[in-house]
Structure formats: structure tokens, C-alpha cells
Design an enzyme around this catalytic site. Structure first.
Site, PDB file in Angstrom:
ATOM      1  N   TYR A   1      -6.607 -57.836  55.830  1.00 14.64           N
ATOM      2  CA  TYR A   1      -6.782 -56.726  54.895  1.00 14.64           C
ATOM      3  C   TYR A   1      -5.681 -56.799  53.840  1.00 14.64           C
ATOM      4  CZ  TYR A   1      -9.813 -54.731  58.550  1.00 14.64           C
ATOM      5  OH  TYR A   1     -10.781 -54.519  59.500  1.00 14.64           O
TER       6      TYR A   1
ATOM      7  N   PHE B   1     -17.511 -49.284  60.217  1.00 16.15           N
ATOM      8  CA  PHE B   1     -18.497 -48.679  59.309  1.00 16.15           C
ATOM      9  C   PHE B   1     -19.158 -47.486  60.008  1.00 16.15           C
ATOM     10  CE2 PHE B   1     -22.249 -49.473  56.228  1.00 16.15           C
ATOM     11  CZ  PHE B   1     -21.614 -48.759  55.239  1.00 16.15           C
ATOM     12  N   PRO B   2     -18.352 -46.543  60.531  1.00 13.72           N
ATOM     13  CA  PRO B   2     -18.902 -45.492  61.385  1.00 13.72           C
ATOM     14  C   PRO B   2     -19.642 -44.373  60.659  1.00 13.72           C
ATOM     15  CG  PRO B   2     -16.555 -45.144  61.097  1.00 13.72           C
ATOM     16  CD  PRO B   2     -16.887 -46.460  60.421  1.00 13.72           C
TER      17      PRO B   2
ATOM     18  N   GLY C   1     -27.014 -43.148  55.156  1.00  9.58           N
ATOM     19  CA  GLY C   1     -28.233 -43.563  54.469  1.00  9.58           C
ATOM     20  C   GLY C   1     -29.261 -42.476  54.283  1.00  9.58           C
TER      21      GLY C   1
END
Length: 289
Positions: free
Chosen positions: A69, A214-215, A219
Site C-alpha cells: 500500500y 471491500f466490506p 450496489g
């Protein structure tokens, strides 16, 4: 102000990673405090430091990062913001993905590379031992026994406390467990994407921490009139908070690590620990996908 209000992460409950690393289940993922494409320094380094310090103030005791990162930017900011670390703070990092530019990720699992990255992470984080060290990806070009064998050596040397995996199948976890004890798995998982359901169930049966990355992806579920939108209105919560509350309710081994580069967004995310879904609400969200 009551402690529950001042430190809302405490409402998420606790879990012991590897049986001895006690953390509050709602943690913080430190990927987004870097530059665009998870590359280079953040636009506002001072805000990144404020986010990290505020996370700890809100009761977060589990921070997840990786050498890639930035690279290394996230680890260095964590040290700048939080070192010397609180006794109850558990920092997890990863190695095994190299970077050649923004958005570019390539697995490298050669033993000498993994050892080099562990030594660098120790230095960048200012740690004598990394509590949880995760193989960021299994490198298909290197025997798994060589990759995990090196991590097992680092553990034997006291440089790491526990070993975890990322983006793996049940078969890969079992193959890894035959080489060295594994205590955690970090896979893509959220209310709208449950392709790792079998892996989560395996982790539950074997008491392995499951760390969904990506909790907050919501959408279609968050559209006006959708199930997240409707239940959020009833709770006076946001769809993102409901998505996190659903994860916390889904399994006792679940350790969500929502990330952000904004203090305001951080406070919103951590407040999700205090959202209690009813059985009917949980069932409605579960069936929505």
C-alpha cells in the site's frame, strides 16, 4: 459521554485471533490512506494521520495494512500516527504483491523476497514482532511450501506472531495448514458479493478469523426503495452502516475492516457497530442477493 458512545467500535464484540490476539471485531483497513491507485503519498498526509488517531480513539484495536500500500506509505503513516502503540492495538500487515505503478499488483512469493519485506515492514511499522503477517497472494510460480515455509521460519525467529492468508480457496487453506498453522483468511466478501461463502463457513468451523476486504459494497441493494435503503431509513442509518452491521451479525469470526481517508467517513463506519439488526431485517438483507 458514555464509553459506548465515545468508543463505538467496542459494540462490535471481541474475537481472539489465533487464540491470543484479542481485538474488537470492527477494525480499520489502511489501504485508502495512500495516493490514487494505492500509489504514493496521500493528497493530505495530515488528514491520514488524523484518521488513524481517530480510529483508535473510537475504540478500534485492529488495523490491517500491507507493504504494497504505497508501497510502504500506509505502514509509515501508521507509525507516524500511532507509535508507540497502545498495548491493545493489533497491527496486521501483508507481503507477496509487488507494485510497478498505480493499480498494478503482481504476486511474488520467493522466500528471500518475503523475508526482505517482513524485515522492511518491521522497520517501517516500528515493531519488534508483527502480530499477524499475511501472505497477500499465493504466487503460482513458487511452491506453496517455500512461501509458507519462510513465514514459518520468521515466526520461529519471533519476527511474526501468527500467519494469515489472503484470497484463497478452502483447498488452499487446507494445503497451507499442512505446512504451518494458519489463523486468518482475508477474502473479498460483502452483503452483495458472497462468492467466498464456503471459505467463511470453513473459517467458522475451524475458528479462523475471516477478514472481509471491500466490506461496504452495496450496489443495487442501496438504491432508493431497495432493501438496504428501506431498513436504513427505519434505523436512521446509512446503507454502508447496514452493510457492516450485516457482516458483524453474519458470523462471530468476521472482522470487517472498512477503510477511508476521511475522519467523517471513519466515524460513520465505526458507528455501524452500534446498529442492531432484527432477525427479520437480517433475513431480508441475506435473501436480497
Amino acid at each position: 459521554m458514555a464509553d459506548a458512545d465515545a468508543r463505538p467500535a467496542k459494540a462490535s464484540g471481541t474475537y481472539r485471533i489465533g487464540g491470543d490476539l484479542s481485538v474488537d471485531r470492527l477494525g480499520y483497513g489502511a489501504m485508502q490512506i495512500t495516493g490514487p491507485g494505492v500509489w504514493g503519498d496521500p493528497k493530505d498526509p495530515a488528514e491520514a494521520v488524523r484518521v488513524l488517531r481517530r480510529a483508535v480513539e473510537l475504540g478500534v484495536t485492529f488495523i490491517d495494512t500491507a507493504d504494497s500500500y504505497g508501497p510502504f506509505v500506509s505502514e509509515q503513516l501508521i507509525r507516524e500516527a500511532l507509535h508507540p502503540y497502545a498495548d491493545d492495538l493489533v497491527i496486521a500487515t501483508k507481503a507477496g504483491l509487488t507494485r510497478s505503478g498505480p493499480h498494478d499488483w503482481r504476486p511474488v512469493g520467493r522466500p528471500e523476497y518475503l523475508r526482505q519485506q517482513c524485515e522492511l515492514s518491521l522497520r517501517h511499522l516500528g515493531l519488534e514482532q508483527i502480530p499477524l503477517y499475511q501472505l497477500h497472494r499465493i504466487d503460482p510460480k513458487v511452491p506453496l511450501a517455500d512461501q509458507l515455509g519462510e513465514l514459518a521460519l520468521l515466526k520461529q525467529e519471533g519476527k511474526i506472531g501468527h500467519i494469515g492468508l489472503s484470497e484463497v480457496s478452502v483447498a488452499e487453506i487446507e494445503a497451507a495448514q499442512a505446512i504451518t498453522p494458519i489463523v486468518s483468511v482475508q477474502n473479498l466478501y460483502n452483503v452483495a458479493n458472497r462468492q467466498s461463502e464456503e471459505v467463511l463457513e470453513y473459517c467458522e468451523r475451524n475458528d479462523l478469523a475471516f477478514i472481509p476486504w471491500f466490506p461496504i459494497a452495496t450496489g443495487e441493494l442501496a438504491k432508493p426503495g431497495g432493501p438496504l435503503d428501506a431498513i436504513a431509513r427505519e434505523h436512521g442509518a446509512t446503507p454502508a452502516q447496514l452493510a457492516l452491521a450485516w457482516l458483524l451479525r453474519r458470523s462471530p469470526v468476521m472482522l470487517p475492516i472498512p477503510g477511508t481517508s476521511s475522519v467523517a467517513h471513519l466515524e460513520e463506519n465505526v458507528a455501524a457497530a452500534q446498529v442492531q439488526l432484527t432477525d427479520d431485517e437480517y433475513a431480508a438483507l441475506t435473501k436480497a442477493v
